[in-house]
Design a protein around this motif. Structure first.
Motif, PDB file in Angstrom:
ATOM      1  N   MET A   1       0.834  -1.207   0.000  1.00  0.00           N
ATOM      2  CA  MET A   1       0.000   0.000   0.000  1.00  0.00           C
ATOM      3  C   MET A   1       0.868   1.256   0.000  1.00  0.00           C
ATOM      4  N   ARG A   2       1.946   1.259   0.754  1.00  0.00           N
ATOM      5  CA  ARG A   2       2.846   2.420   0.776  1.00  0.00           C
ATOM      6  C   ARG A   2       3.483   2.634  -0.591  1.00  0.00           C
ATOM      7  N   LEU A   3       3.902   1.537  -1.226  1.00  0.00           N
ATOM      8  CA  LEU A   3       4.526   1.660  -2.542  1.00  0.00           C
ATOM      9  C   LEU A   3       3.544   2.177  -3.586  1.00  0.00           C
ATOM     10  N   ARG A   4       2.266   1.881  -3.396  1.00  0.00           N
ATOM     11  CA  ARG A   4       1.247   2.391  -4.332  1.00  0.00           C
ATOM     12  C   ARG A   4       0.776   3.789  -3.962  1.00  0.00           C
ATOM     13  N   GLY A   5       1.278   4.325  -2.862  1.00  0.00           N
ATOM     14  CA  GLY A   5       0.904   5.676  -2.474  1.00  0.00           C
ATOM     15  C   GLY A   5      -0.364   5.775  -1.658  1.00  0.00           C
ATOM     16  N   SER A   6      -0.935   4.635  -1.237  1.00  0.00           N
ATOM     17  CA  SER A   6      -2.164   4.677  -0.456  1.00  0.00           C
ATOM     18  C   SER A   6      -1.927   5.196   0.965  1.00  0.00           C
ATOM     19  N   ILE A   7      -0.746   4.933   1.494  1.00  0.00           N
ATOM     20  CA  ILE A   7      -0.356   5.474   2.793  1.00  0.00           C
ATOM     21  C   ILE A   7       1.048   6.050   2.668  1.00  0.00           C
ATOM     22  N   ASN A   8       1.425   6.915   3.604  1.00  0.00           N
ATOM     23  CA  ASN A   8       2.720   7.570   3.516  1.00  0.00           C
ATOM     24  C   ASN A   8       3.796   6.873   4.353  1.00  0.00           C
ATOM     25  N   ARG A   9       3.390   6.434   5.527  1.00  0.00           N
ATOM     26  CA  ARG A   9       4.406   5.942   6.455  1.00  0.00           C
ATOM     27  C   ARG A   9       3.775   4.942   7.420  1.00  0.00           C
ATOM     28  N   TYR A  10       4.582   3.959   7.821  1.00  0.00           N
ATOM     29  CA  TYR A  10       4.098   3.000   8.815  1.00  0.00           C
ATOM     30  C   TYR A  10       5.253   2.528   9.680  1.00  0.00           C
ATOM     31  N   CYS A  11       4.919   2.098  10.890  1.00  0.00           N
ATOM     32  CA  CYS A  11       5.888   1.512  11.820  1.00  0.00           C
ATOM     33  C   CYS A  11       5.355   0.150  12.257  1.00  0.00           C
ATOM     34  N   TYR A  12       6.255  -0.769  12.483  1.00  0.00           N
ATOM     35  CA  TYR A  12       5.850  -2.069  13.016  1.00  0.00           C
ATOM     36  C   TYR A  12       6.922  -2.562  13.970  1.00  0.00           C
ATOM     37  N   TRP A  13       6.555  -3.505  14.779  1.00  0.00           N
ATOM     38  CA  TRP A  13       7.501  -4.052  15.754  1.00  0.00           C
ATOM     39  C   TRP A  13       7.270  -5.538  15.920  1.00  0.00           C
ATOM     40  N   ASP A  14       8.241  -6.198  16.531  1.00  0.00           N
ATOM     41  CA  ASP A  14       8.092  -7.611  16.887  1.00  0.00           C
ATOM     42  C   ASP A  14       7.767  -7.690  18.370  1.00  0.00           C
ATOM     43  N   ARG A  15       6.637  -8.291  18.683  1.00  0.00           N
ATOM     44  CA  ARG A  15       6.330  -8.486  20.095  1.00  0.00           C
ATOM     45  C   ARG A  15       7.402  -9.351  20.751  1.00  0.00           C
ATOM     46  N   PRO A  16       7.574  -9.254  22.068  1.00  0.00           N
ATOM     47  CA  PRO A  16       8.606 -10.062  22.733  1.00  0.00           C
ATOM     48  C   PRO A  16       8.503 -11.540  22.377  1.00  0.00           C
ATOM     49  N   GLY A  17       9.634 -12.098  21.931  1.00  0.00           N
ATOM     50  CA  GLY A  17       9.687 -13.501  21.530  1.00  0.00           C
ATOM     51  C   GLY A  17       9.452 -13.718  20.050  1.00  0.00           C
ATOM     52  N   PHE A  18       9.000 -12.688  19.338  1.00  0.00           N
ATOM     53  CA  PHE A  18       8.745 -12.795  17.904  1.00  0.00           C
ATOM     54  C   PHE A  18       9.906 -12.164  17.136  1.00  0.00           C
ATOM     55  N   GLY A  19      10.199 -12.715  15.955  1.00  0.00           N
ATOM     56  CA  GLY A  19      11.169 -12.105  15.057  1.00  0.00           C
ATOM     57  C   GLY A  19      12.502 -11.827  15.713  1.00  0.00           C
TER      58      GLY A  19
END
Length: 540
Positions: free
Chosen positions: A301-319
């Protein structure tokens, strides 16, 4: 007059008798003579003066326990077993409740597995203490070599050293020392057994009774099993060391009093319109790592311009995130996210986007940051009424059992060798659920779902979300087959009085973005929500 067969010289007669006797008999008479009396020692012949000959090889008095050195070794083994068992109990409890300063950033299952191996090895050594054998020595040497390799791997790889901490390092060093000691003990008992047989029977006993052969067979099988387990530990550690080289796309931040790290990524540049900051999407994954589920769709969606910016995280024990100390609730995760965002200098405003069980985390985060969260978007969210299912004792036990077996890495090794799974798959992909960290996180989730997390969600319900705009999109497949799920999805649409839409994505699975129509619906609704939030920010 001289009698036939006698001599007038008694000394000569005694000398003649001594010359025809065996050296062993002379030795017995010399030791039994009054002027040669000595205090008995562990090497003194048993029952002196009663049985002047050799004992039968089957006599129970012929035992390596006659030697004080052998008895001392057995005492050391008993002390080591007691210490190992106490540490084993401690590690078992720490999986559920982490004591202060003893929390490993990894799962803790590896330390528990090594201590289990050490405890089992000591028990085995004591059970078959008096029945040493060459297979025991050979298996012990192989086991010691493998454990030494494990110790080197953990100490040499910085990420493993960090995850295991002093608890894991100490556990693997302990079992390595125990394995070396057990080989030494086996050789010492073998020597003591031979020494006692030669002293009391005149020769080394090469025969074995049926019970001894059974004991040798049993100890060989058990030691071979331990050696195979150690080999699997080594292979799994090699995989973990390979996975540790996979670079994280974002940064890790120490949270919760610097007790563990969480991984946070922000993609895109902050933009402003009319001197107002455009809201940033804050992603919360569902049942699995967000990188394997929701993040690719949002990035498209960001690459298509639908949104500008996003943040994500890994919950403890994930990733790329560490495990949190136990117990750990959804509210604690929300606080860890808030701390990581603050450390990263990220202040919002936010549009919280979540899926599945991650919606519980997003709602808790929103209830604790009312001024920063300007919109909530939930994809087939989990209702808090299902927390009881997450906390079922049977589910918790199976997660614990999976965790205990995870150091063997049977599924991970099979995936790497047979299915060609990459380290990306194992860290944040389709095989991430096999890692000890992920299993520990799910176990923590299960342990407090019906207590701490349920209480936190009840409190969040009481916090007025006001006019925060919200969108709920539900799985059409789940709604069709589960009436209760539909009712609870509808209930979630009322947690705010500014619901923009509640949609049921026809024929979409729980991961709604997996179908073309589901993606289209999600993208349209998310764009509407971001636009609405942007208008609200501009009007403030």
């Amino acid at each position: 007059m001289v009698l036939w067969g006698h001599s007038d010289d008694p000394d000569r007669s005694n000398r003649s008798n001594r010359s025809t006797e065996s050296p062993h008999r002379q030795d017995r008479e010399d030791h039994s003579a009054p002027h040669r009396y000595e205090e008995p020692t562990e090497r003194s012949r048993l029952l002196p003066g009663i049985n002047q000959g050799y004992l039968s090889p089957d006599d129970p008095a012929i035992s390596p326990y006659n030697l004080w050195s052998v008895r001392a070794l057995r005492g050391v083994s008993i002390i080591a077993l007691v210490l190992s068992f106490i540490w084993w109990i401690f590690l078992l409890v720490s999986i559920f409740v982490s004591p202060s300063m003893i929390h490993p950033r990894g799962s803790g299952f590896f330390a528990f597995a090594y201590t289990t191996l050490a405890t089992g090895y000591l028990v085995l050594g004591l059970l078959f203490f008096a029945v040493p054998s060459k297979p025991m020595t050979i298996s012990g040497i192989i086991l010691a070599i493998l454990l030494l390799i494990d110790m080197i791997i953990i100490l040499a790889v910085p990420r493993l050293r960090l995850e295991e901490g002093w608890v894991g390092i100490g556990s693997v060093v302990w079992v390595t020392l125990i394995s070396v000691y057990q080989v030494t003990q086996n050789r010492a008992v073998t020597w003591g057994k031979r020494e006692e047989e030669e002293r009391l029977t005149g020769r080394e006993e090469t025969r074995r009774s049926l019970l001894e052969w059974i004991a040798v067979f049993a100890e060989t099988i058990l030691l071979a099993t331990m050696a195979i387990a150690a080999l699997l530990f080594t292979a799994t550690l090699i995989l973990r060391s390979t996975d540790a080289g996979l670079a994280a796309p974002g940064e890790r931040y120490l949270v919760n009093g610097d007790s563990y790290q969480v991984h946070l990524v922000c993609v895109g540049e902050k933009t402003t319109t009319a001197n107002q900051t455009v809201p940033t999407i804050l992603l919360e994954g569902g049942e699995g790592p967000v990188e394997h589920t929701l993040q690719p769709f949002i990035d498209d969606m960001r690459l298509r311009g639908s949104i500008n910016r996003y943040c994500y995280w890994d919950r403890p024990g994930f990733g790329w995130s560490d495990n949190a100390p136990s117990p750990h609730s959804a509210g604690m995760s929300a606080d860890a996210l808030a701390e990581a965002l603050a450390l990263a200098g990220e202040t919002g405003p936010w549009v919280a986007v979540s899926a599945g069980v991650g919606s519980l985390h997003s709602r808790l985060f929103a209830s604790r940051h009312l001024l920063e969260v300007r919109g909530i978007f939930m994809i087939d969210p989990l209702h808090e009424a299902y927390l009881g299912d997450l906390g079922r004792p049977g589910r918790g036990f199976m997660l614990w059992l999976r965790g205990v077996l995870s150091p063997l890495g049977l599924d991970r090794l099979a995936g790497a060798i047979v299915r060609g799974r990459t380290r990306q798959d194992r860290v944040v992909g389709q095989s991430a659920y096999q890692s000890g960290k992920f299993i520990k996180a799910k176990l923590q989730e299960s342990l407090v779902a019906g207590t701490m997390t349920a209480a936190e969600m009840e409190s969040a319900r009481h916090v007025q979300m006001g006019h925060v705009p919200a969108v709920v999109v539900s799985s059409g497949r789940r709604v069709k087959r589960d009436r209760k799920w539909e009712e609870r999805q509808e209930d979630l649409s009322h947690f705010t009085d500014n619901l923009l839409a509640w949609d049921v994505a026809d024929d979409a699975p729980h991961e709604v973005w997996m179908t073309a129509r589901g993606r289209e619906l999600l993208e349209r609704r998310l764009k509407e929500l971001v636009r609405k939030c942007q208008e609200d920010v501009a009007s403030d």
